[in-house]
Design an enzyme around this catalytic site. Sequence first.
Site, short mmCIF file in Angstrom:
data_model
loop_
_atom_site.label_atom_id
_atom_site.label_comp_id
_atom_site.label_asym_id
_atom_site.label_seq_id
_atom_site.Cartn_x
_atom_site.Cartn_y
_atom_site.Cartn_z
N THR A 133 0.83 -1.20 0.00
CA THR A 133 0.00 0.00 0.00
C THR A 133 0.86 1.25 0.00
OG1 THR A 133 -1.75 -1.17 1.18
CG2 THR A 133 -1.81 1.23 1.27
N TYR A 157 5.84 -11.59 5.43
CA TYR A 157 4.71 -11.01 4.72
C TYR A 157 4.39 -11.89 3.51
CZ TYR A 157 2.31 -7.22 2.04
OH TYR A 157 1.45 -6.46 1.30
N LYS A 165 2.18 -12.01 8.22
CA LYS A 165 1.13 -11.18 7.64
C LYS A 165 0.60 -12.01 6.48
CE LYS A 165 0.19 -6.69 5.45
NZ LYS A 165 -0.36 -7.15 4.15
N GLY A 188 -4.64 -10.66 6.23
CA GLY A 188 -4.41 -9.51 5.37
C GLY A 188 -5.29 -9.38 4.15
N ASP A 221 -8.69 -7.82 3.42
CA ASP A 221 -9.75 -7.00 4.01
C ASP A 221 -11.14 -7.45 3.57
OD1 ASP A 221 -7.29 -5.75 4.11
OD2 ASP A 221 -8.04 -3.75 3.74
N GLU A 222 -11.26 -7.81 2.28
CA GLU A 222 -12.57 -8.11 1.71
C GLU A 222 -13.24 -9.34 2.33
OE1 GLU A 222 -10.11 -6.42 -1.78
OE2 GLU A 222 -9.79 -7.47 0.13
N VAL A 239 -4.15 -6.76 9.11
CA VAL A 239 -3.40 -5.68 8.47
C VAL A 239 -3.99 -5.45 7.10
CG1 VAL A 239 -1.16 -4.86 7.66
CG2 VAL A 239 -1.27 -6.33 9.68
N SER A 266 -5.14 -2.21 3.83
CA SER A 266 -5.15 -0.84 3.35
C SER A 266 -6.48 -0.14 3.65
CB SER A 266 -4.87 -0.81 1.85
OG SER A 266 -5.81 -1.58 1.14
#
Length: 302
Positions: free
Chosen positions: A46, A135, A165, A190, A192-193, A207, A209
């Site tokens: 991001t 990550y 992550k 990680g 979000d959706e 974690v 954006s």
Amino acid sequence: MKIKNLIAATYAPMHKDQSLNLQVISSYNAFLKTNKVTGAFVNGSTGDFASLSVEERKQIITEWSKHRSDNFVLINHVGHTSLKVAKDLAAHSADKVDAIATLSPFYFKPPTLESLVYYCAEIAKSAPDLPFYYYHIPVLTGADFKMIDFLPMAIDKIPNFAGLKFTKNDLIDYNYCLNYNNKESNVLFGVDEILLSSLPLGATGWVGSTYNQMAPLYYKIIEAFKAGNMELASELQRKAALFVDILNAKGGFNGVAKGFMKTLGVDCGPSRYPHATLSDADYKIIQKELDAVGYKGLLSKN
């Protein structure tokens, strides 16, 4: 100590000429705290790390470090295609952050898990007193190993290994990792959706954006889930995904979402190529679209 709650993957604030605008970081930090975000993941995807110079990445984390506090976690992504540079970034972070992270090299990719663990271990020992996170974002790195196979090797070879992550839509592998060795590792989700999908599995840390723009929405998802109101939780998660779709359709999510921060009171400036930078008029159109589908009270506030 395990990192919990929402951690925002932060943007690299810039002036109109695309030089760094470090002065914004102070108000950016306050904005996140106002919206109950509990930390910042800096210089990641991001944050356009691949479009920044090494010196710029150092400047950004140095400025963020001035705003560390007991109730706000600071994680610096130090990964690079050059192991030497990644180690330098890790060493530079040693007295500035609460943890470091790295993704896999993404041009010449590690051919085996052993090679990936070696890369991580070399970086981790450059800041041995900091917790180290790997990550995992194979959609961008191409390093698509099962993390349940990575975990035992990393724990064995990296004394300061803290966790992952986990940025892949693979809930089976995520669940294995979350529960590995009596939940020893801190596995931060990680994607979000589908945050809602991680909750029944026991997720406690994320974690992403969109925690910049919609932290209130995600906390409402968590609250609805805990209250057993799955209908509300599902509807809110649908809106989170729709937010990404609406912005993505305007020229690509990363750049458009960065510019959207200005409408929330934090001007992060333009994006660097290849991400798009829209006009203020474009964002007025986006805001109307969001209003039309019911985002009032769900977006972060300044």
